[in-house]
Design an enzyme around this catalytic site. Sequence first.
Site, PDB file in Angstrom:
ATOM      1  N   ASP A 264      57.558  50.674 -21.801  1.00 38.22           N
ATOM      2  CA  ASP A 264      59.050  50.431 -20.529  1.00 38.22           C
ATOM      3  C   ASP A 264      60.358  50.442 -21.506  1.00 38.22           C
ATOM      4  O   ASP A 264      61.506  51.154 -21.749  1.00 38.22           O
ATOM      5  CB  ASP A 264      59.290  49.686 -19.728  1.00 38.22           C
ATOM      6  CG  ASP A 264      60.522  49.947 -19.067  1.00 38.22           C
ATOM      7  OD1 ASP A 264      60.571  50.751 -19.058  1.00 38.22           O
ATOM      8  OD2 ASP A 264      60.939  48.669 -18.355  1.00 38.22           O
ATOM      9  N   GLY A 265      60.419  49.331 -22.718  1.00 36.70           N
ATOM     10  CA  GLY A 265      61.137  49.190 -24.141  1.00 36.70           C
ATOM     11  C   GLY A 265      61.466  50.422 -24.529  1.00 36.70           C
ATOM     12  O   GLY A 265      62.939  50.989 -25.461  1.00 36.70           O
TER      13      GLY A 265
ATOM     14  N   ASP B   3      51.269  47.262 -19.151  1.00 32.46           N
ATOM     15  CA  ASP B   3      51.661  46.524 -17.425  1.00 32.46           C
ATOM     16  C   ASP B   3      51.997  48.357 -16.971  1.00 32.46           C
ATOM     17  O   ASP B   3      52.468  47.895 -15.915  1.00 32.46           O
ATOM     18  CB  ASP B   3      52.856  46.415 -18.409  1.00 32.46           C
ATOM     19  CG  ASP B   3      53.132  45.626 -19.144  1.00 32.46           C
ATOM     20  OD1 ASP B   3      52.410  44.745 -19.713  1.00 32.46           O
ATOM     21  OD2 ASP B   3      54.285  44.960 -19.746  1.00 32.46           O
TER      22      ASP B   3
ATOM     23  N   ALA C 248      39.790  39.250  -4.803  1.00 27.85           N
ATOM     24  CA  ALA C 248      40.542  37.674  -5.489  1.00 27.85           C
ATOM     25  C   ALA C 248      41.667  37.086  -3.320  1.00 27.85           C
ATOM     26  O   ALA C 248      41.829  38.217  -2.625  1.00 27.85           O
ATOM     27  CB  ALA C 248      41.737  38.293  -5.571  1.00 27.85           C
ATOM     28  N   GLU C 249      41.156  35.743  -3.258  1.00 29.67           N
ATOM     29  CA  GLU C 249      41.132  34.929  -1.988  1.00 29.67           C
ATOM     30  C   GLU C 249      43.194  35.216  -1.625  1.00 29.67           C
ATOM     31  O   GLU C 249      43.863  35.955  -0.391  1.00 29.67           O
ATOM     32  CB  GLU C 249      41.239  33.410  -2.159  1.00 29.67           C
ATOM     33  CG  GLU C 249      39.608  33.315  -0.973  1.00 29.67           C
ATOM     34  CD  GLU C 249      38.824  34.585  -2.041  1.00 29.67           C
ATOM     35  OE1 GLU C 249      39.328  34.237  -3.209  1.00 29.67           O
ATOM     36  OE2 GLU C 249      37.551  35.556  -1.414  1.00 29.67           O
TER      37      GLU C 249
HETATM   38  O1  F6P Z   1      54.265  45.020 -22.207  1.00 30.88           O
HETATM   39  C1  F6P Z   1      52.861  43.932 -22.813  1.00 30.88           C
HETATM   40  C2  F6P Z   1      53.041  42.330 -22.967  1.00 30.88           C
HETATM   41  O2  F6P Z   1      51.541  42.094 -23.062  1.00 30.88           O
HETATM   42  C3  F6P Z   1      53.123  41.827 -21.723  1.00 30.88           C
HETATM   43  O3  F6P Z   1      52.531  42.254 -20.347  1.00 30.88           O
HETATM   44  C4  F6P Z   1      53.364  40.663 -21.944  1.00 30.88           C
HETATM   45  O4  F6P Z   1      54.606  39.744 -21.211  1.00 30.88           O
HETATM   46  C5  F6P Z   1      54.202  41.141 -23.160  1.00 30.88           C
HETATM   47  O5  F6P Z   1      53.305  42.886 -23.862  1.00 30.88           O
HETATM   48  C6  F6P Z   1      53.817  40.008 -24.076  1.00 30.88           C
HETATM   49  O6  F6P Z   1      54.423  40.254 -25.368  1.00 30.88           O
HETATM   50  P1  F6P Z   1      54.282  39.231 -27.386  1.00 30.88           P
HETATM   51  O7  F6P Z   1      53.111  40.035 -27.547  1.00 30.88           O
HETATM   52  O8  F6P Z   1      54.893  39.931 -27.646  1.00 30.88           O
HETATM   53  O9  F6P Z   1      54.343  38.235 -26.896  1.00 30.88           O
END
Ligand code: F6P
Length: 324
Positions: free
Chosen positions: A105-106, A129, A188-189
């Site tokens: 996304d970024g 994600d 999962a509950e």
């Molecule tokens: O965007 C993928 C992701 O794995 C996210 O789920 C998580 O919040 C983030 O990257 C962790 O990033 P980094 O490896 O830079 O700590």
Amino acid sequence: MNHKKIALVTAGGDAPGMNSCLRYLIKGLIDHNYDVFGIYRGYKGIIDKNYQRLTKRDAGGIIQRGGTILGTSRFSQFTQREVQKQAVMNLEEMGIDVLIVIGGDGSMHGAEAISRLGVNLIAIPASIDNDIFGTDESLGADTALNTIVRSVDIIKDTASSLDRAFIIEVMGNTSGFLALNASVTTGAEACFIPECETDIDEVVKRLNQRFVEGRSNSIIIVAEGYGSGFKIKELLEKKGIRYELRVTVLGHLQRGGSPTFKDRKLSLEFATHAINLLISERFGVMTSMRDDKITECALTEVVSKKKTLDESLIKMIDTLKWED
Ligand code: F6P
């Protein structure tokens, strides 16, 4: 013979399927007589002009590997206009005609910004994600989900041997996609995701009922975007949960590993579509999968909207508060 220069870059967090996508792109582009270059370490590599010509040999032996052979980086400076302009200048100096970005996304925001500044660009979504607007699927999400599901199954073995409840924290950044999908497919509950409120009293009531009935384990999945699994543990204990609780944070285990069949196939479909878009000179777009069809979405749309979760899945988790 066209000999246009095409650069490939993987940006942001790595995702399983990036390498198989690179493989199909490198081979396919060379077969179409393009000169192919790899930019190393994500968008930072454009600023550092860290790039190299790629050959078909670079595409060998990578189809099954997680991560990215080009490396990647978290390069927050890329949100700055001056840095984006520098990137555009550098790409020009490097003689790059078209840039193909594989990222999350970024990275799509960065891609949209430099595309608006004039770079001929095609993007391919890759993020465990699966939070990128405009596509039902991103590379890596299926592999991560398979890892999570396998891990929960393993944890259930020990949980049920000791009559415990486990809180399993999963990744997802600000999205509950992984937590929700893993919850419904592991039975999962309870599930905690940032998109919805969870009725915590109801969770405690249901789990205590299970405990009284002698159900040997219970599973609670927490999205990191909701909060820490350890905080949920404290909260449940304060509310009088009767199970002994343990917390497992799956962390970066979820981001590695060999891509699943589904991610490999998607990487082939995205790469093929990206090459077709390139041939027809359609830039400023991201390849996407919608309703099982490969298509594309304008990057301006990708970055201006937020992806939502599948409502039918949310409704399957009784302890999530859902308002129609
Ligand atoms: O965007 C993928 C992701 O794995 C996210 O789920 C998580 O919040 C983030 O990257 C962790 O990033 P980094 O490896 O830079 O700590």
